[in-house]
Design a protein around this motif. Structure first.
Motif, mmCIF file in Angstrom:
data_model
loop_
_atom_site.group_PDB
_atom_site.id
_atom_site.type_symbol
_atom_site.label_atom_id
_atom_site.label_comp_id
_atom_site.label_asym_id
_atom_site.label_seq_id
_atom_site.Cartn_x
_atom_site.Cartn_y
_atom_site.Cartn_z
ATOM 1 N N THR A 233 42.280 44.684 3.518
ATOM 2 C CA THR A 233 41.924 45.298 4.799
ATOM 3 C C THR A 233 40.408 45.461 4.926
ATOM 4 O OG1 THR A 233 42.343 47.477 3.801
ATOM 5 C CG2 THR A 233 44.106 46.505 5.100
ATOM 6 N N ALA A 234 39.735 45.731 3.804
ATOM 7 C CA ALA A 234 38.270 45.819 3.842
ATOM 8 C C ALA A 234 37.667 44.466 4.216
ATOM 9 C CB ALA A 234 37.739 46.282 2.487
ATOM 10 N N GLN A 235 38.236 43.380 3.679
ATOM 11 C CA GLN A 235 37.757 42.042 4.040
ATOM 12 C C GLN A 235 38.004 41.739 5.518
ATOM 13 O OE1 GLN A 235 38.453 38.596 1.438
ATOM 14 N NE2 GLN A 235 39.319 40.006 -0.070
ATOM 15 N N ILE A 236 39.171 42.149 6.013
ATOM 16 C CA ILE A 236 39.498 41.914 7.428
ATOM 17 C C ILE A 236 38.491 42.618 8.327
ATOM 18 C CG2 ILE A 236 41.190 42.438 9.227
ATOM 19 C CD1 ILE A 236 43.373 42.016 7.080
ATOM 20 N N GLN A 237 38.173 43.861 8.005
ATOM 21 C CA GLN A 237 37.233 44.618 8.834
ATOM 22 C C GLN A 237 35.816 44.062 8.728
ATOM 23 O OE1 GLN A 237 38.044 48.606 7.382
ATOM 24 N NE2 GLN A 237 39.439 49.010 9.082
ATOM 25 N N GLN A 238 35.430 43.597 7.544
ATOM 26 C CA GLN A 238 34.103 42.986 7.410
ATOM 27 C C GLN A 238 34.021 41.695 8.218
ATOM 28 O OE1 GLN A 238 32.422 42.755 3.467
ATOM 29 N NE2 GLN A 238 31.231 40.924 3.957
ATOM 30 N N ARG A 239 35.083 40.897 8.185
ATOM 31 C CA ARG A 239 35.103 39.667 8.980
ATOM 32 C C ARG A 239 35.063 39.977 10.475
ATOM 33 N NH1 ARG A 239 37.271 34.759 6.660
ATOM 34 N NH2 ARG A 239 37.305 34.912 4.385
ATOM 35 N N LEU A 240 35.676 41.092 10.880
ATOM 36 C CA LEU A 240 35.641 41.489 12.285
ATOM 37 C C LEU A 240 34.213 41.799 12.719
ATOM 38 C CD1 LEU A 240 37.004 42.389 14.950
ATOM 39 C CD2 LEU A 240 37.272 44.654 13.920
ATOM 40 N N VAL A 241 33.502 42.598 11.912
ATOM 41 C CA VAL A 241 32.108 42.933 12.246
ATOM 42 C C VAL A 241 31.251 41.673 12.239
ATOM 43 C CG1 VAL A 241 30.083 44.250 11.532
ATOM 44 C CG2 VAL A 241 32.353 45.274 11.341
ATOM 45 N N GLU A 246 28.252 37.225 15.075
ATOM 46 C CA GLU A 246 28.165 35.807 15.432
ATOM 47 C C GLU A 246 28.300 35.590 16.936
ATOM 48 O OE1 GLU A 246 31.137 33.841 13.186
ATOM 49 O OE2 GLU A 246 30.013 33.896 11.299
ATOM 50 N N THR A 247 29.080 36.443 17.597
ATOM 51 C CA THR A 247 29.296 36.284 19.037
ATOM 52 C C THR A 247 28.097 36.750 19.852
ATOM 53 O OG1 THR A 247 31.676 36.618 18.723
ATOM 54 C CG2 THR A 247 30.824 36.886 20.954
ATOM 55 N N LYS A 248 27.474 37.848 19.427
ATOM 56 C CA LYS A 248 26.449 38.485 20.252
ATOM 57 C C LYS A 248 25.024 38.047 19.940
ATOM 58 C CE LYS A 248 28.887 42.770 21.401
ATOM 59 N NZ LYS A 248 28.820 44.257 21.393
ATOM 60 N N PHE A 249 24.790 37.516 18.738
ATOM 61 C CA PHE A 249 23.409 37.274 18.326
ATOM 62 C C PHE A 249 23.216 35.831 17.862
ATOM 63 C CE2 PHE A 249 24.233 41.794 17.673
ATOM 64 C CZ PHE A 249 23.183 42.357 18.390
ATOM 65 N N PRO A 250 21.969 35.336 17.935
ATOM 66 C CA PRO A 250 21.688 33.959 17.497
ATOM 67 C C PRO A 250 21.742 33.822 15.978
ATOM 68 C CG PRO A 250 19.663 35.082 18.140
ATOM 69 C CD PRO A 250 20.793 35.991 18.521
ATOM 70 N N TRP A 257 21.745 39.662 8.967
ATOM 71 C CA TRP A 257 22.884 40.557 8.709
ATOM 72 C C TRP A 257 23.603 40.172 7.420
ATOM 73 C CZ3 TRP A 257 28.175 40.333 8.133
ATOM 74 C CH2 TRP A 257 28.854 41.545 8.248
ATOM 75 N N ARG A 258 23.840 38.878 7.224
ATOM 76 C CA ARG A 258 24.522 38.427 6.004
ATOM 77 C C ARG A 258 23.675 38.726 4.763
ATOM 78 N NH1 ARG A 258 25.846 33.548 9.079
ATOM 79 N NH2 ARG A 258 28.021 33.640 9.751
ATOM 80 N N LEU A 259 22.368 38.567 4.896
ATOM 81 C CA LEU A 259 21.473 38.835 3.763
ATOM 82 C C LEU A 259 21.552 40.298 3.346
ATOM 83 C CD1 LEU A 259 19.177 37.867 1.873
ATOM 84 C CD2 LEU A 259 17.565 38.480 3.693
ATOM 85 N N LEU A 289 19.613 44.501 16.029
ATOM 86 C CA LEU A 289 20.835 44.780 15.278
ATOM 87 C C LEU A 289 21.060 46.286 15.124
ATOM 88 C CD1 LEU A 289 20.520 42.059 12.481
ATOM 89 C CD2 LEU A 289 22.237 42.115 14.296
ATOM 90 N N HIS A 290 19.975 47.017 14.944
ATOM 91 C CA HIS A 290 20.083 48.474 14.813
ATOM 92 C C HIS A 290 20.554 49.102 16.117
ATOM 93 C CE1 HIS A 290 18.478 52.660 14.689
ATOM 94 N NE2 HIS A 290 18.970 52.603 13.461
ATOM 95 N N ALA A 291 20.055 48.602 17.239
ATOM 96 C CA ALA A 291 20.469 49.131 18.546
ATOM 97 C C ALA A 291 21.955 48.890 18.796
ATOM 98 C CB ALA A 291 19.636 48.489 19.647
ATOM 99 N N ALA A 292 22.491 47.808 18.225
ATOM 100 C CA ALA A 292 23.911 47.485 18.397
ATOM 101 C C ALA A 292 24.796 48.175 17.365
ATOM 102 C CB ALA A 292 24.113 45.974 18.318
ATOM 103 N N GLY A 293 24.203 48.943 16.447
ATOM 104 C CA GLY A 293 24.987 49.636 15.430
ATOM 105 C C GLY A 293 25.487 48.728 14.327
ATOM 106 N N LEU A 294 24.767 47.636 14.069
ATOM 107 C CA LEU A 294 25.206 46.670 13.061
ATOM 108 C C LEU A 294 24.368 46.726 11.790
ATOM 109 C CD1 LEU A 294 25.879 43.718 15.508
ATOM 110 C CD2 LEU A 294 27.590 45.090 14.320
ATOM 111 N N VAL A 295 23.156 47.273 11.857
ATOM 112 C CA VAL A 295 22.364 47.569 10.660
ATOM 113 C C VAL A 295 21.797 48.975 10.817
ATOM 114 C CG1 VAL A 295 21.752 45.152 10.264
ATOM 115 C CG2 VAL A 295 20.184 46.629 11.536
ATOM 116 N N PHE A 296 21.423 49.576 9.689
ATOM 117 C CA PHE A 296 20.948 50.957 9.690
ATOM 118 C C PHE A 296 19.720 51.053 8.794
ATOM 119 C CE2 PHE A 296 25.481 50.663 10.299
ATOM 120 C CZ PHE A 296 25.681 51.401 11.448
#
Length: 391
Positions: A233-241, A246-250, A257-259, A289-296
């Protein structure tokens, strides 16, 4: 749909009389997708707890020859009651009534017989059971995508074997263990077991490969294996994020993000060096990415990092807002077409004595097409919410 509208129904109120529907209804009861209501459903959770406490205090007073229960005795009784692992079911559709039972007991033979269809027996949806079933399907899909279709079949059969003993969706860590011999009896005889391109691998070797740290879909070794539900389930949620990224950013921001996901906390200079990007682009990318809540960012040392749980919280809020907007848009479209819908509901139109004119038929087709597209979008967001909150 009838259960979702009314909360609780008996079979006769559904309006079906064919044997096929009756068979489906009984199978849903046997599979615990529908659970029978009891007298305790009329009591609130607080009332049920108070009733249990009163009974425990009365029993203590009787054992002490009628002496009043002291405050210290009450504290001990309440502490013992807290240790009991009673299942408090909060899934009653009315939102008001709850009961203290184990919803996941095996259905009795009487329940699975013709008495299931008796008009005095009312049932409701067991949402937790649906969540477990849908989560297991997602884990099987993960195994298929991450490894190959054979892995998906194996995981599906292992989860199906242990599904009857799964009581909750979120707290489960692993499925029931299965021996290699037991797993082999569930699989098709002609199923190929490729391990690193070797089609002649045996089942035990294949299962050990699935249990490796790189995949972590199975856990165990030797002759006993189980599905690693927590890691899957952790893998599923990571793949979702990751799919959202991938959908929103170049591509350059996806690389950042992957790095960060792979390396952990890094400062801007380290990200720029490892991602082979100019510092200016890295700074802007991290800000987006920070504004989208994807990095902190860790403010004290200005280190950037990713956190799947935090990103899921942000994603949950945005998904709920999107769902609300879609529902409002659907209600607006229906309201705008109120005149057409009134014509459709006329008695002469329903009985076929009159027909709609060409303009009205065209407007009705446009409305149905819009509603269909909105419902498809709602279904996708519902699936996203399942992966975020319910697995």
């Amino acid at each position: 749909m009838e259960f979702m509208k009314h909360g609780r129904r008996n079979y006769s109120s559904l309006g079906f009389s064919d044997l096929e529907t009756a068979d489906v209804f009984e199978k849903m009861v046997e599979g615990r997708f529908l659970v029978q209501l009891t007298a305790s459903d009329t009591m609130s959770l607080q009332d049920q707890r108070m009733k249990e406490e009163e009974a425990a205090f009365a029993e203590s007073s009787t054992s002490n020859r009628g002496m009043p229960v002291t405050s210290s005795d009450k504290a001990k009784i309440l502490k013992e009651m807290a240790k009991k692992k009673a299942e408090y079911n909060d899934q009653v559709p009315t939102g008001q009534k709850r009961k203290i039972i184990d919803e996941f007991d095996e259905p009795s033979k009487k329940q699975a017989s013709d008495s299931t269809l008796h008009e005095s027996h009312f049932y409701r949806i067991n949402y937790e059971r649906f969540h477990i079933h849908l989560r297991n399907e997602e884990i099987a899909k993960l195994a298929e995508v991450a490894i190959n279709p054979t892995a998906g079949i194996i995981v599906q059969e292992m989860l199906r074997f242990g599904e009857k003993n799964m009581h909750t969706c979120k707290k489960a860590k692993t499925s029931d263990e299965m021996g290699v011999a037991g797993i082999s009896t569930k699989l098709p005889a002609d199923l190929s077991l490729p391990v690193f391109g070797d089609l002649g691998s045996n089942l035990n070797e294949y299962l050990e490969t699935m249990a490796q740290r790189h995949y972590s879909i199975l856990t165990g070794a030797g002759q006993k294996f189980a599905v690693n539900i927590e890691a899957s389930t952790a893998q599923i949620q990571q793949r979702l994020v990751e799919a959202i990224v991938e959908t929103k950013f170049p591509g350059s921001l996806r690389r950042i993000w992957r790095l960060l996901t792979m390396k952990g906390k890094l400062d801007e200079k380290q990200v720029s060096k490892m991602a082979l990007m100019p510092p200016k682009d890295v700074r802007k990318g991290l800000s987006d990415l920070h504004a989208a809540g994807l990095v902190f960012i860790q403010r004290m040392f200005f280190l950037w990092y990713t956190s799947i749980p935090k990103s899921l919280e942000v994603l949950e809020q945005s998904t709920l807002r999107s769902l609300a907007n879609l529902k409002q848009r659907r209600a607006y479209e229906v309201e705008q077409s109120a005149v057409i819908l009134e014509k459709v509901e006329r008695t002469d139109i329903e009985t076929g004595q009159a027909t709609l004119d060409a303009k009205s038929r065209e407007a009705l087709e446009v409305l149905n097409r819009k509603k269909g597209m909105l419902r498809v979008s709602e279904a996708r967001l519902d699936h996203t919410m399942l992966l975020i909150r319910d697995i």
